[in-house]
Design an enzyme around this catalytic site. Structure first.
Site, PDB file in Angstrom:
ATOM      1  N   ILE A   1       0.746  -1.211  -0.019  1.00  0.00           N
ATOM      2  CA  ILE A   1       0.048   0.019   0.034  1.00  0.00           C
ATOM      3  C   ILE A   1       0.782   1.229   0.002  1.00  0.00           C
ATOM      4  O   ILE A   1       0.363   2.355  -0.098  1.00  0.00           O
ATOM      5  CB  ILE A   1      -0.917   0.125   1.109  1.00  0.00           C
ATOM      6  CG1 ILE A   1      -0.194  -0.076   2.472  1.00  0.00           C
ATOM      7  CG2 ILE A   1      -2.218  -0.895   1.188  1.00  0.00           C
ATOM      8  CD1 ILE A   1      -1.008   0.170   3.703  1.00  0.00           C
TER       9      ILE A   1
ATOM     10  N   PHE B   1      13.363   3.843   1.400  1.00  0.00           N
ATOM     11  CA  PHE B   1      14.261   2.628   2.131  1.00  0.00           C
ATOM     12  C   PHE B   1      13.287   1.440   2.037  1.00  0.00           C
ATOM     13  O   PHE B   1      13.785   0.736   3.016  1.00  0.00           O
ATOM     14  CB  PHE B   1      14.626   3.057   3.363  1.00  0.00           C
ATOM     15  CG  PHE B   1      15.651   4.625   3.275  1.00  0.00           C
ATOM     16  CD1 PHE B   1      16.617   4.621   2.606  1.00  0.00           C
ATOM     17  CD2 PHE B   1      14.875   5.679   3.828  1.00  0.00           C
ATOM     18  CE1 PHE B   1      17.518   5.864   2.460  1.00  0.00           C
ATOM     19  CE2 PHE B   1      15.571   7.016   3.476  1.00  0.00           C
ATOM     20  CZ  PHE B   1      16.644   7.090   2.853  1.00  0.00           C
TER      21      PHE B   1
ATOM     22  N   ASP C   1       9.060  16.787   9.012  1.00  0.00           N
ATOM     23  CA  ASP C   1       8.585  16.011   7.724  1.00  0.00           C
ATOM     24  C   ASP C   1       7.299  15.997   7.608  1.00  0.00           C
ATOM     25  O   ASP C   1       6.522  15.192   6.961  1.00  0.00           O
ATOM     26  CB  ASP C   1       9.307  14.632   7.607  1.00  0.00           C
ATOM     27  CG  ASP C   1       9.421  14.503   5.915  1.00  0.00           C
ATOM     28  OD1 ASP C   1       9.162  15.271   5.269  1.00  0.00           O
ATOM     29  OD2 ASP C   1       9.105  13.233   5.611  1.00  0.00           O
TER      30      ASP C   1
END
Length: 493
Positions: free
Chosen positions: A128, A133, A245
């Site tokens: 999904i 990474f 972030d």
């Protein structure tokens, strides 16, 4: 670990015998005894011995730290039980029964905690999500049938890209955070090649997908989502973490359409294990890299088209998008948790206008716009928004020292744009935009990855190299009390 402890114990016994004046030993024994270093004589220790000592030290420290933490967690769970029973007004007989049930769960937790968890305990259902990474899979735990989102991170990539501190911070914040506003983690474990985070699956998708479907949101909807994001971001700031972030991709939506924060891969905290140099590739940047570009500016329509065309690709690339990152983070001159409020201001602009304020056709141009925000933060006249909304965005996206919320979060809550918001009960009310979810394993709000082989990969040869092994990832394993003691083959996690 047992072999290390035996070695230490034998060494300790040997030192006790050789240093004890009452311990009898023959001349022959004395001749065989290794020569001890005299005062001033330098002792040479091999690097192999130093490595083993370091690993033993770290292992023992973590072992006893975990024991203390587990005891404290158990005490806290019991206190919460007693408090909830008082609030419910249970009789003495009911309390006794509830305590017995709790004790049984604690015993079961200790037993299951000793079991080793691995990928073979989960059935992979679908991919999904993808990142730089690793990937995120929808999985089902074989023994309970519960549905989870499994985040898989490749160890070799973590080491090569110097992401170990970020991975550690992500794992720690998921353990510590208030799960009302942060995606809940049930387990974390590792094997020779990868790290695994087993988290609750939120079937509503993310804010990026919602914005791509809706183009723009009304001010009423924007007020709801930004208000929930304020509470979510504040909840991690209170723990001493900075997300760094914050972007629509990392604002997940649960089955009811409410926000939860995710993806703490760039999160930084107060612990030494969370720190590493950030954006090393920008350290060599020249002043000209951040000067105002002379390229032809895009009009609003062209900006919106370019943004929609590139947005999905940016979400899955290793480079990502710099659109939401505060200028002080790029400058590497120091930043505080207020950098997360800048990011929220950019998201608010995107919700109302249809694209972020600094979006461009390439990342370099976006960098320049972010660094020159005084000239580039403009509002297109063809998409009018209220003065209150414009003022809040400008107070988010400004100098860090003057940014709203950089001292107290109540400064944000008191802004006129949030007039009428019930901050204490916002999560109890219906979401601004209802989410269509058919089942707990419904993935219709996520992208499709049909080409991915779901079979668990076999570890590669180089993954067994000691440099990829466990020392830097020590103490990564985690099993939650709720995760191990929930019963029934329910999909609700």
């Amino acid at each position: 670990m047992s072999s290390i402890l035996r070695t230490i114990f034998k060494s300790k016994q040997h030192l006790e015998v050789t240093n004890n004046g009452s311990a009898a030993c023959s001349d022959k024994d004395q001749i065989r005894r290794p020569k001890m270093a005299t005062v001033g004589e330098q002792v040479h220790v091999s690097s192999h011995t130093e490595d083993k000592v370091t690993k033993a030290k770290v292992t023992l420290e973590n072992y006893y730290t975990n024991l203390l933490a587990q005891h404290q967690d158990r005490e806290n769970r019991y206190r919460r039980l007693e408090q909830s029973m008082e609030e419910e007004g249970l009789s003495d007989e009911q309390k006794s029964e509830r305590r017995q049930q709790h004790a049984t769960k604690e015993t079961e937790f200790l037993r299951l905690k000793r079991s080793r968890l691995g990928v073979q305990d989960f059935e992979p259902l679908k991919v999904i999500g993808r990142g730089a990474f690793g990937e995120v899979r929808l999985v089902q735990k074989k023994d309970t049938g519960h549905i989870y989102a499994m985040k898989i991170l490749r160890k070799c990539d973590m080491l090569e890209k110097e992401q170990v501190a970020h991975v550690r911070a992500e794992r720690d914040i998921l353990v510590e955070a208030d799960h009302m506003w942060v995606v809940k983690m049930f387990y974390s474990f590792q094997d020779a090649s990868s790290l695994y985070l087993i988290m609750e699956f939120l079937p509503g998708g993310d804010m990026m997908t919602l914005l791509m479907k809706k183009d723009t949101l009304t001010e009423e909807s924007t007020q709801f989502y930004v208000a929930e994001a304020v509470l979510a971001i504040d909840s991690i700031h209170r723990l001493g973490f900075i997300h760094r972030d914050i972007k629509p991709d990392n604002l997940l939506l649960d089955a009811r359409g409410h926000i939860k924060l995710s993806d703490f891969g760039l999160c930084t905290g107060l612990k030494k294990s969370h720190r590493t140099e950030f954006y090393k590739d920008l350290s060599q940047a020249k002043p000209s890299d951040f000067s105002v570009s002379a390229s032809k500016p895009m009009d609003s329509k062209r900006k919106a088209e370019s943004w929609k065309r590139n947005r999905r690709q940016l979400a899955y690339s290793t480079v990502g998008t710099p659109d939401y990152i505060a200028p002080e983070v790029f400058m590497q001159t120091g930043y505080t948790c207020s950098c997360d409020w800048w990011s929220l201001g950019v998201i608010m602009y995107e919700m109302l206008i249809g694209y972020p304020p600094f979006c461009s056709e390439n990342p370099q141009e976006t960098y320049r716009k972010v660094m020159n925000w005084r000239e580039t933060l403009v509002f297109p006249p063809e998409t009018p928004i209220s003065n209150e909304a414009m003022d809040l965005i400008q107070r988010y996206c400004c100098d860090a020292d003057h940014r709203i919320g950089h001292n107290v979060v109540n400064e944000i809550k008191d802004h006129s744009f949030f007039k009428g918001v019930d901050w204490d009960h916002i999560r109890d009310r219906p979401a601004a935009i209802p989410i269509q979810v058919k089942s707990i394993s419904d993935t219709s709000n996520f992208d499709e990855f049909p080409e991915v082989d779901l079979k668990w990969p076999e570890p590669k040869e180089k993954d067994n190299d000691p440099k990829y092994k466990d020392l830097v990832f020590i103490n990564y394993t985690f099993k939650s009390f709720e995760g191990l003691t929930q019963r029934g083959r329910s999909g609700k996690s």
